[in-house]
Motif scaffolding. Structure first.
Motif, short mmCIF file in Angstrom:
data_model
loop_
_atom_site.label_atom_id
_atom_site.label_comp_id
_atom_site.label_asym_id
_atom_site.label_seq_id
_atom_site.Cartn_x
_atom_site.Cartn_y
_atom_site.Cartn_z
N ARG A 1 -51.21 -31.97 -74.02
CA ARG A 1 -49.99 -33.15 -73.61
C ARG A 1 -49.17 -33.22 -74.84
O ARG A 1 -48.00 -33.16 -74.74
CB ARG A 1 -50.75 -34.45 -73.48
N ALA A 2 -49.83 -33.27 -76.03
CA ALA A 2 -48.91 -33.48 -77.33
C ALA A 2 -48.22 -32.06 -77.68
O ALA A 2 -46.98 -32.28 -78.06
CB ALA A 2 -49.99 -33.80 -78.39
N LEU A 3 -48.88 -31.18 -77.48
CA LEU A 3 -48.17 -29.78 -77.72
C LEU A 3 -47.18 -29.62 -76.82
O LEU A 3 -45.94 -29.02 -77.06
CB LEU A 3 -49.36 -28.67 -77.55
N GLN A 4 -47.36 -30.12 -75.54
CA GLN A 4 -46.27 -29.57 -74.63
C GLN A 4 -45.06 -30.55 -74.90
O GLN A 4 -43.90 -30.18 -74.97
CB GLN A 4 -46.67 -29.97 -73.07
N GLU A 5 -45.14 -31.87 -75.39
CA GLU A 5 -44.31 -32.77 -75.68
C GLU A 5 -43.60 -32.36 -77.14
O GLU A 5 -42.19 -32.26 -76.91
CB GLU A 5 -45.02 -34.19 -75.96
N GLN A 6 -44.34 -31.84 -78.01
CA GLN A 6 -43.82 -31.11 -79.27
C GLN A 6 -42.80 -30.05 -78.88
O GLN A 6 -41.84 -30.04 -79.49
CB GLN A 6 -44.98 -30.80 -80.30
N VAL A 7 -43.27 -29.26 -78.33
CA VAL A 7 -42.70 -27.95 -77.74
C VAL A 7 -41.24 -28.09 -76.92
O VAL A 7 -40.19 -27.35 -77.12
CB VAL A 7 -43.59 -26.59 -77.32
N SER A 8 -41.61 -29.20 -76.08
CA SER A 8 -40.33 -29.30 -75.24
C SER A 8 -39.24 -30.33 -76.13
O SER A 8 -38.11 -30.35 -75.46
CB SER A 8 -40.74 -30.05 -73.76
N THR A 9 -39.24 -30.76 -77.10
CA THR A 9 -38.50 -31.62 -77.90
C THR A 9 -38.03 -31.22 -79.20
O THR A 9 -36.99 -31.53 -79.66
CB THR A 9 -39.20 -33.08 -78.04
N ASN A 10 -38.71 -30.08 -79.80
CA ASN A 10 -38.65 -30.03 -81.25
C ASN A 10 -38.22 -28.43 -81.73
O ASN A 10 -38.49 -28.13 -82.80
CB ASN A 10 -39.86 -30.51 -82.29
N THR A 11 -38.12 -27.48 -80.77
CA THR A 11 -38.16 -26.16 -81.24
C THR A 11 -36.93 -25.58 -81.49
O THR A 11 -36.66 -24.28 -81.99
CB THR A 11 -38.69 -25.47 -79.85
N LYS A 12 -35.89 -26.58 -81.62
CA LYS A 12 -34.45 -25.75 -81.87
C LYS A 12 -34.46 -25.04 -83.16
O LYS A 12 -33.75 -23.79 -83.31
CB LYS A 12 -33.32 -26.91 -81.86
N ASP A 13 -34.99 -25.48 -84.24
CA ASP A 13 -35.08 -24.80 -85.65
C ASP A 13 -36.39 -24.25 -86.17
O ASP A 13 -36.42 -23.93 -87.23
CB ASP A 13 -34.45 -25.90 -86.74
N TRP A 14 -37.14 -24.07 -85.11
CA TRP A 14 -38.34 -23.22 -85.60
C TRP A 14 -38.28 -22.01 -86.15
O TRP A 14 -37.30 -21.21 -85.58
CB TRP A 14 -39.39 -23.17 -84.23
N THR A 15 -39.03 -21.75 -87.04
CA THR A 15 -39.21 -20.54 -87.66
C THR A 15 -40.31 -19.72 -86.94
O THR A 15 -40.93 -20.10 -86.02
CB THR A 15 -39.88 -20.55 -89.13
N THR A 16 -40.08 -18.36 -87.33
CA THR A 16 -40.92 -17.54 -86.40
C THR A 16 -42.47 -17.95 -86.84
O THR A 16 -43.32 -17.83 -85.90
CB THR A 16 -41.13 -16.15 -87.15
N ALA A 17 -42.75 -18.33 -88.03
CA ALA A 17 -44.27 -18.83 -88.49
C ALA A 17 -44.66 -19.98 -87.66
O ALA A 17 -45.64 -20.09 -86.99
CB ALA A 17 -44.34 -19.22 -89.75
N GLU A 18 -43.57 -20.92 -87.10
CA GLU A 18 -43.81 -22.17 -86.52
C GLU A 18 -44.26 -21.58 -84.82
O GLU A 18 -45.07 -22.33 -84.35
CB GLU A 18 -42.76 -23.08 -86.49
N TRP A 19 -43.56 -20.59 -84.52
CA TRP A 19 -43.62 -20.27 -83.00
C TRP A 19 -44.91 -19.43 -83.17
O TRP A 19 -45.74 -19.74 -82.06
CB TRP A 19 -42.83 -19.07 -82.62
N LYS A 20 -45.39 -18.82 -84.03
CA LYS A 20 -46.91 -18.12 -84.23
C LYS A 20 -47.89 -19.25 -84.17
O LYS A 20 -49.01 -19.07 -83.48
CB LYS A 20 -46.97 -17.14 -85.30
#
Length: 127
Positions: free
Chosen positions: A31-50
């Motif tokens: 749940r937390a991961l889904q919430e985080q990824v649906s709200t905070n990904t605009k400026d994520w780096t490649t490392a954060e996506w990995k």
């Protein structure tokens, strides 16, 4: 004998509660991961996506080991489906990042080879 049965019951109850806590904890992590990824990904780096991909895969693996109720299965599938859009995006971003790294490495190698050739040519001309 009655004491042993009581201890066994307590031990089984503790084991069951721990298993439920682990299962519920993992579902909460999803749940937390889904919430985080649906709200905070605009400026994520490649490392954060990995990192997101690794965490998602870890949660999926943990959930596969639990005996989920039908209600839990439905919730988990909904959450996973919401995350899968971002999984595709994460894999794409990670692949692009890897290609960029490889191109930068190749550029650096070519620059080094050119500089070495220039240095050798300069040295040959001076002799």
């Amino acid at each position: 004998m009655k004491k042993i049965k009581s201890l066994m019951f307590v031990a089984l109850a503790c084991l069951a509660l721990t298993a439920c806590d682990s299962k519920e904890g993992t579902i909460n992590d999803l749940r937390a991961l889904q919430e985080q990824v649906s709200t905070n990904t605009k400026d994520w780096t490649t490392a954060e996506w990995k990192e997101f991909l690794a965490k998602f895969e870890e949660i999926e693996s943990q959930l596969a080991s639990y005996d989920l109720t039908e209600l839990e299965k439905e919730e988990v599938e909904k959450l996973k489906n919401k995350c899968k859009i971002y999984v595709l995006k994460a894999k794409t971003k990670a692949a692009i990042g890897d290609v960029k790294d490889a191109l930068n490495d190749a550029r650096d190698a070519v620059d080094g080879a050119i500089n070495n050739a220039i240095d050798e040519a300069s040295g040959a001309v001076q002799e």
